[in-house]
Scaffold this active site. Sequence first.
Site, PDB file in Angstrom:
ATOM      1  N   CYS A  81      47.430  39.243  -5.125  1.00 51.28           N
ATOM      2  CA  CYS A  81      49.111  39.981  -4.438  1.00 51.28           C
ATOM      3  C   CYS A  81      48.157  40.811  -3.720  1.00 51.28           C
ATOM      4  CB  CYS A  81      49.635  40.532  -5.218  1.00 51.28           C
ATOM      5  SG  CYS A  81      50.719  40.858  -4.620  1.00 51.28           S
ATOM      6  N   HIS A 127      50.848  38.217  -9.800  1.00 48.04           N
ATOM      7  CA  HIS A 127      50.286  38.888 -10.470  1.00 48.04           C
ATOM      8  C   HIS A 127      50.376  37.638 -11.807  1.00 48.04           C
ATOM      9  CE1 HIS A 127      51.013  42.186  -8.754  1.00 48.04           C
ATOM     10  NE2 HIS A 127      51.979  41.391  -7.492  1.00 48.04           N
ATOM     11  N   GLU A 168      48.890  38.936 -13.931  1.00 46.57           N
ATOM     12  CA  GLU A 168      48.779  39.849 -15.527  1.00 46.57           C
ATOM     13  C   GLU A 168      49.521  40.133 -16.148  1.00 46.57           C
ATOM     14  OE1 GLU A 168      48.119  39.900 -12.134  1.00 46.57           O
ATOM     15  OE2 GLU A 168      48.672  42.150 -12.101  1.00 46.57           O
TER      16      GLU A 168
HETATM   17  N1  GLN Z   1      53.741  44.439  -0.202  1.00 45.53           N
HETATM   18  C1  GLN Z   1      51.866  44.197  -0.868  1.00 45.53           C
HETATM   19  C2  GLN Z   1      51.106  44.650  -0.089  1.00 45.53           C
HETATM   20  O1  GLN Z   1      52.099  44.197   1.172  1.00 45.53           O
HETATM   21  C3  GLN Z   1      51.719  44.251  -1.934  1.00 45.53           C
HETATM   22  C4  GLN Z   1      53.088  43.782  -3.372  1.00 45.53           C
HETATM   23  C5  GLN Z   1      52.347  43.576  -4.595  1.00 45.53           C
HETATM   24  O2  GLN Z   1      50.939  43.846  -4.674  1.00 45.53           O
HETATM   25  N2  GLN Z   1      52.446  43.468  -6.134  1.00 45.53           N
HETATM   26  O3  GLN Z   1      49.738  44.990  -0.378  1.00 45.53           O
END
Ligand code: GLN
Length: 198
Positions: A79, A178, A180
Amino acid sequence: MTAPVGLLTLQGDYDKHRQAFAALGRETRGVRRPGELAEVSCLVIPGGESTTLSRLIDRVGLRGPLREFAASHPVMGTCAGLIMMSRELDGETPGDFGVRPLGLLDCTVRRNGYGRQIDSFTADVDISALAGRGDKFPAVFIRAPRIVAAGPNAEVVATHGNEPVAVRSGHLLGLTFHPELTSDLRIHRAFLDLLDRA
Ligand code: GLN
C-alpha cells in the site's frame, strides 16, 4: 543463520507484518536508521501514510541507503509502501506534495485510486503468478493506490479482474493491498522465497 527480516518502523502497520513473519517462524527487526539496514536480510515497507513516510525517510537520511539496500536485497512494499517503491505518481491528489517515491519499481501509481465511496474493501485477487496455483487471495484494500501503468521491468504478479494489484521486479515486490491483515500467509511466504533465492 539468515539475518532477521527488516521492518521499516518509521510509521504504519508494521506490527501486523511482524506477526505474519512470526507465524512463519521468522524473526523480525525494526529499521529506523541507515545503520540498521546492515542487520537485516530483507525489508518490508508497510502501509500507512506515504506523505509521512516520505518525509520521515528523508529526515532520517534513509533515502540513499534504502535505494542501495534494494539493489541487492529483497524489499516488499504494501500500500503506502508500494507508493514509496514506485517510479512515479500519477494525478493530482491533494497532499501529494512531499511524496517522493524511491523509484525502485518500474510502475506508476495513483494514490487513493479507488476514490472515496469504496476507499476500503476486500476482494479475492489472483496471485497465481506469485504463489502458484491455488485459491484466490482475500486482499484488503484500504485507501489503496492503483497501479495505472507497469513498465517493461515490472512483472504483474497479482490481478483483480483485469487490473494489476501487485508487481515484481526481480527481488522487489509491491502490492496495492494489505496481505498482513489476513491470516493467509502465502504472500509473506512468497516474499521469503525471494530471500532464499537471492
Ligand atoms: N492512502 C495512503 C497513502 O496515500 C495509503 C493507505 C495505506 O497504506 N493503507 O499513503
